[in-house]
Design an enzyme around this catalytic site. Structure first.
Site, PDB file in Angstrom:
ATOM      1  CE  LYS A 111     -35.523 -12.947 102.891  1.00 18.52           C
ATOM      2  NZ  LYS A 111     -34.273 -12.998 103.671  1.00 18.52           N
TER       3      LYS A 111
ATOM      4  CG  ASP B  97     -30.903 -15.536 100.181  1.00 22.54           C
ATOM      5  OD1 ASP B  97     -30.165 -15.069  99.288  1.00 22.54           O
ATOM      6  OD2 ASP B  97     -30.857 -15.159 101.372  1.00 22.54           O
TER       7      ASP B  97
ATOM      8  CE  LYS C  37     -28.151 -17.221 102.060  1.00 23.13           C
ATOM      9  NZ  LYS C  37     -27.744 -16.534 103.286  1.00 23.13           N
TER      10      LYS C  37
ATOM     11  CG  ASP D  55     -34.671 -16.282 102.456  1.00 19.13           C
ATOM     12  OD1 ASP D  55     -34.923 -16.118 103.665  1.00 19.13           O
ATOM     13  OD2 ASP D  55     -33.931 -15.520 101.800  1.00 19.13           O
TER      14      ASP D  55
ATOM     15  CG  ASP E  10     -26.635 -13.718 101.683  1.00 23.22           C
ATOM     16  OD1 ASP E  10     -27.799 -13.990 101.320  1.00 23.22           O
ATOM     17  OD2 ASP E  10     -25.937 -14.472 102.387  1.00 23.22           O
TER      18      ASP E  10
ATOM     19  CD  GLU F 108     -32.035 -12.051 100.403  1.00 26.49           C
ATOM     20  OE1 GLU F 108     -30.851 -11.946 100.798  1.00 26.49           O
ATOM     21  OE2 GLU F 108     -32.869 -12.793 100.951  1.00 26.49           O
TER      22      GLU F 108
ATOM     23  NE  ARG G 174     -30.741  -6.740 105.974  1.00 25.87           N
ATOM     24  CZ  ARG G 174     -29.846  -6.929 106.931  1.00 25.87           C
ATOM     25  NH1 ARG G 174     -29.078  -5.930 107.348  1.00 25.87           N
ATOM     26  NH2 ARG G 174     -29.705  -8.101 107.500  1.00 25.87           N
TER      27      ARG G 174
END
Ligand code: BES
Ligand code: ZN
Ligand code: ZN
Length: 486
Positions: free
Chosen positions: A250, A255, A262, A273, A332, A334, A336
């Protein structure tokens, strides 16, 4: 850091510091007794007086006053004998370093007693040497270890192996430490290009335009919100053998949560991230150096997750590369979504065994703290093999289940799958359930949720706060286990 072995008596060693490992209540071994004698009993006295108890991570210096060539001896506690393992061996070696650099030790000798292997010492010392303060114009620490001398017989190959792994892992940690305004998706692609050139990997760089053309709709959906150009990068290594390992990382370089923004408190930490992608790059760096007899294909979706007038909105529907439609309930979640296409693609390219590394959920921190990453998968044997590789590497993986009932969590009323469940709980599992939608049944897949372990929230005796490089060593061990199997 230079590393070499020297088969030498302890009382003849010359170093800024000589580390001797001892368990709680242990009787001194013959070699250490000889050193003790040369020091007129200073070691046994320190133990008798209770200044050193052998507790885990205890480091007590003894000054030698010229009685032996080394300036000081470090008595290093390894705790209770029955509880000691390879992971702790690395950590204890690391604890010595974190102490040693504070007092300016440049060359460190480590006595390889039974239960302490050269590779673990090299890794522990190397990993403890990483300083995350990349942008401090004045260094606070007293520098670093320049020479590590292993006292005992050590194969040259072991030294190389240990050094390649630590250097690659520390390189990964640097990528993660870099802020999001430096380590952009384009900068990550730059690093992948360097890997391809140095190690003769085939490389494919799919930019946003092409991603849309090739129907990477899930990836392109997340990428829309960001002004920074996004990429999906592929590195291919052909080592031989029947199986092909797919490593998927990933790579969200920042993020913010997107429109499902967030809270600002810890948002700055979300530069990490991309730790999964960085670790996947690190695995390729080790593969490039050691050239194992296994095929490895790496894919990493690289993009930011930001809110903007073009950004993905809750309720939007995306058509993934696999053809499945995704309802984005929460922008959020994102990771996956981008991984869906990266997983599909790595299997299209021929990966039969897949491991993904992803800082996927805050829920894994709730479940496991910083002591283990979660592992979930579709085939027990594969999960076991990856977990075992983690054990040898000193990286703890704790399996969570995917029950048939869990697969009901992501039903969508309008699309094939939703990106989050309608209810609270089972956050880590829900992430894995989503990813499994994109795994072909015939392939073996394991998902490592490393949001718990990729970033240390507070320092440890053996490691600085910040990025850990988690995942590199497990995957390298896994590749080596595949190599033996083929
Ligand atoms: N990148 C985060 C997960 C994360 C959290 C990584 C803390 C490192 C530290 C991920 O994209 C995310 O935001 N996940 C959400 C999922 C939720 C919306 C179902 C989360 O964990 O809150
Ligand atoms: Zn997120
Ligand atoms: Zn994320």
């Amino acid at each position: 850091m230079k590393v070499f072995a020297q088969d030498q008596k302890l009382e003849k060693m010359q170093a800024d510091a000589l580390a001797v490992f001892l368990f709680e209540g242990e009787k001194l071994a013959v070699d250490i007794e000889r050193l003790d004698k040369a020091l007129s009993g200073a070691i046994s006295e320190t133990i008798k007086l209770g200044d050193f108890k052998g507790k885990l991570y205890e480091v007590t210096p003894i000054y030698t006053h010229g009685k032996v060539p080394s300036i000081r001896i470090f008595l290093v506690g390894t705790g209770k004998k029955g509880e000691f393992d390879a992971r702790l061996a690395r950590n204890v070696a690391g604890a010595v370093v974190r102490r040693a650099v504070k007092i300016g030790v440049k060359n460190l000798a480590v006595y390889l007693r039974s239960g302490i292997n050269a590779e673990e010492v090299i890794e522990g010392v190397g990993l403890a040497s990483y300083d995350p303060a990349l942008y401090k114009t004045k260094k606070e620490e007293n520098g670093e270890i320049e020479e590590l001398i292993l006292i005992g017989e050590v194969k040259q190959q072991t030294i190389k192996h240990g050094q390649v792994i630590t250097e690659s892992t520390n390189w990964v940690r640097k990528l993660i430490s870099e802020p999001a305004n430096v380590m952009t998706p384009a900068a990550m692609v730059g690093e992948a290009k360097k890997l391809a050139k140095n190690y003769k990997f085939a490389i494919e760089i799919i930019d946003e335009e092409e991603a849309k053309k090739k129907r990477f709709g899930a990836f392109a959906g997340v990428a829309r919100g960001s002004e920074e150009p996004s990429f999906l990068v592929v590195l291919k290594y052909r080592g031989g053998g029947k199986q092909t390992l797919g490593v998927v990382g990933k790579g969200i370089t920042f993020d913010s949560g997107g429109i499902s923004l967030k809270p600002s408190g810890k948002m700055h930490e979300m530069k990490m991230d991309m730790a999964g992608a960085a670790a996947a790059f690190g695995v390729m760096k080790v593969v490039g150096e050691l050239r194992p007899k296994t095929n490895v294909i790496m894919t990493a979706p690289l993009t930011e997750n930001l809110p903007s007038g073009r950004a993905l909105k809750p309720g939007d529907i995306l058509r993934s590369l696999a053809g499945k439609t995704i309802e984005v309930i929460n922008t959020d979640a994102e990771g996956r979504v981008v991984l869906a296409d990266a997983l599909t693609y790595v299997q299209k390219l021929g990966a039969t065994h897949v491991v993904d590394l992803a800082t996927l959920t805050g829920a894994v921190q709730v479940a496991l703290g910083s002591e283990a990453a979660a592992i979930l998968g579709n085939k027990e044997n594969w999960v076991r093999q990856v977990t075992e590789a983690g054990k040898f590497a000193g990286e703890r993986l704790w399996q969570l289940p995917i029950y048939a009932e869990h697969k009901e969590l992501l039903k969508s009323e309008v699309a094939d799958v939703a990106n989050i469940p309608p209810i609270k709980g089972a956050g880590v599992i829900a992430g894995a359930v989503f990813l499994e939608e994109f795994i072909e049944k015939k392939n073996a897949w394991a998902h490592l949720d490393i949001a718990s372990t990729a970033w240390l929230e507070s320092e440890k005796p053996y490691m600085a706060k910040g990025p850990t490089g988690f995942g590199v060593r497990t995957l390298v061990g896994l590749i080596e286990s595949l190599e033996k199997g083929t």
